[in-house]
Design a protein around this motif. Sequence first.
Motif, short mmCIF file in Angstrom:
data_model
loop_
_atom_site.label_atom_id
_atom_site.label_comp_id
_atom_site.label_asym_id
_atom_site.label_seq_id
_atom_site.Cartn_x
_atom_site.Cartn_y
_atom_site.Cartn_z
N GLY A 7 0.61 -1.14 0.14
CA GLY A 7 0.16 0.06 -0.09
C GLY A 7 0.68 1.30 -0.05
N ALA A 8 1.93 1.27 -0.29
CA ALA A 8 3.02 2.61 -0.32
C ALA A 8 3.40 2.76 -1.69
N PRO A 9 2.64 2.78 -2.91
CA PRO A 9 3.35 2.74 -4.21
C PRO A 9 4.27 3.94 -4.41
N ARG A 10 3.87 5.08 -3.80
CA ARG A 10 4.94 6.20 -4.13
C ARG A 10 6.31 5.87 -3.48
N ALA A 11 6.22 5.49 -2.36
CA ALA A 11 7.63 5.08 -1.98
C ALA A 11 8.27 3.94 -2.62
N ALA A 12 7.44 2.84 -3.08
CA ALA A 12 8.02 1.80 -3.82
C ALA A 12 8.66 2.47 -5.26
N ALA A 13 7.98 3.37 -5.69
CA ALA A 13 8.50 4.15 -7.13
C ALA A 13 9.86 4.70 -6.59
N ASP A 14 9.98 5.45 -5.81
CA ASP A 14 11.07 6.15 -5.45
C ASP A 14 12.17 5.20 -5.11
N LEU A 15 11.84 4.31 -4.47
CA LEU A 15 13.00 3.14 -4.35
C LEU A 15 13.19 2.26 -5.67
N ALA A 16 12.46 2.23 -6.34
CA ALA A 16 12.65 1.34 -7.60
C ALA A 16 13.37 2.26 -8.73
N ASP A 17 13.17 3.72 -8.63
CA ASP A 17 14.05 4.77 -9.20
C ASP A 17 15.31 4.56 -8.84
N GLN A 18 15.62 4.62 -7.65
CA GLN A 18 17.27 4.51 -6.98
C GLN A 18 17.70 3.10 -7.50
N ALA A 19 16.87 2.10 -7.33
CA ALA A 19 17.44 0.86 -7.85
C ALA A 19 17.84 0.84 -9.15
N ARG A 20 17.01 1.38 -10.00
CA ARG A 20 17.07 1.33 -11.38
C ARG A 20 18.56 2.20 -11.87
N HIS A 21 18.64 3.32 -10.88
CA HIS A 21 19.83 4.23 -11.30
C HIS A 21 21.20 3.07 -10.72
N ALA A 22 20.97 2.83 -9.59
CA ALA A 22 22.11 2.16 -9.18
C ALA A 22 22.39 0.60 -9.86
N ALA A 23 21.56 -0.06 -10.47
CA ALA A 23 21.56 -1.16 -11.31
C ALA A 23 22.22 -0.78 -12.77
N GLY A 24 21.87 0.42 -13.28
CA GLY A 24 22.28 0.69 -14.57
C GLY A 24 21.54 0.15 -15.72
N THR A 25 22.01 0.26 -16.90
CA THR A 25 21.41 -0.28 -18.15
C THR A 25 21.73 -1.70 -18.79
N ARG A 26 22.92 -2.20 -17.81
CA ARG A 26 23.19 -3.61 -18.42
C ARG A 26 22.10 -4.62 -18.17
N PRO A 27 21.95 -5.65 -18.97
CA PRO A 27 20.76 -6.36 -18.89
C PRO A 27 21.14 -7.60 -17.63
N THR A 28 20.83 -7.09 -16.46
CA THR A 28 20.96 -7.92 -15.02
C THR A 28 19.54 -8.14 -14.44
N ALA A 29 19.61 -9.26 -13.62
CA ALA A 29 18.27 -9.33 -12.82
C ALA A 29 17.93 -8.41 -11.96
#
Length: 188
Positions: A7-29
């Motif tokens: 029930g906290a999708p805004r927090a999830a979006a913020d965390l996912a954005d941070q994770a996407r930035h940290a993970a980069g664009t290489r095809p990883t899990a």
Amino acid sequence: MVPLNYGAPRAAADLADQARHAAGTRPTAAALLAAAVAARAYALNHQSEQACQALAAADALMDRLPESERSDTWLTYGEQKHHVHLSHAYTTLGDTRLAHVSQERALELSAPTNTMTRTLLNIDAAACAHHDGDTEQACRRTVAALTALPGDYRTGLVRRRALDLYEAIPAQHHHERAVQELLDVLVA
């Protein structure tokens, strides 16, 4: 995943954005999971454009993901997991055609003993029925999915997803029998 599923999708979006930035664009899990979670979170936040962009990124990453990262473990990202995420994102976006495609594929790839995943996919399919105008069928399908579970399994994420469906039903329909049956199962 925790804020997304509870029930906290805004927090999830913020965390996912941070994770996407940290993970980069290489095809990883990790990059793929971050994109898929972002898509779901954006969809829940009614940010359709961002959700579609994240879905496209997730699909592109899945196409390039090495075989070594496609198994079904906590640290990898298999096709079944991908379609479970897509099912929820497309269902939330109201794209029932693509949601059904992912639901069917995820069910094909899910073990019969994977009760929680199969139940969530059935609830997604029920939400699609509601979106397509068949609220009675949506309620009946959700009631069937919930009552097939032991009581201990009707909590947490499964209950949240069924409750989301109930809350999406306009109040003027709450007196209808199928809707009332869904509420009865939810409060039991």
